[in-house]
Design a protein around this motif. Structure first.
Motif, PDB file in Angstrom:
ATOM      1  N   HIS A 210      -0.239   4.063  -2.399  1.00  9.56           N
ATOM      2  CA  HIS A 210      -0.735   3.498  -3.648  1.00  9.56           C
ATOM      3  C   HIS A 210      -2.210   3.772  -3.888  1.00  9.56           C
ATOM      4  N   GLN A 211      -3.031   3.847  -2.860  1.00  8.44           N
ATOM      5  CA  GLN A 211      -4.455   4.037  -3.065  1.00  8.44           C
ATOM      6  C   GLN A 211      -4.806   5.469  -3.470  1.00  8.44           C
TER       7      GLN A 211
ATOM      8  N   ARG B 224       0.800  -1.238   0.000  1.00  9.22           N
ATOM      9  CA  ARG B 224       0.000   0.000   0.000  1.00  9.22           C
ATOM     10  C   ARG B 224       0.826   1.279   0.000  1.00  9.22           C
TER      11      ARG B 224
END
Length: 69
Positions: free
Chosen positions: A33-34, A12
């Protein structure tokens, strides 16, 4: 200008240490990453960007994005 990036890649998050050869400064930044900050971060550099990345099963999307840029 050449930018050298070393990436500590997790599911993440990635921590990027990068050297900008135009000013010789070493920088470090955490990228989630989100969020949509990954593409924006790597798109900011003009010229050659060399990315060192550890082997990871979750990195294929990242490798493809770098190829696209």
């Amino acid at each position: 200008m050449t930018v050298f990036c070393g990436v500590d890649f997790h599911a993440r998050l990635q921590t990027v240490s990068f050297l900008d050869t135009s000013d010789g400064e070493l920088h470090q930044q955490d990228l989630h990453h989100q969020k949509d900050d990954i593409r924006a971060f790597y798109s900011q550099f003009g010229g050659q960007v060399i990315v060192g990345l550890e082997a990871s099963a979750y990195s294929r999307w990242f490798e493809q994005m770098l190829e696209d840029l």
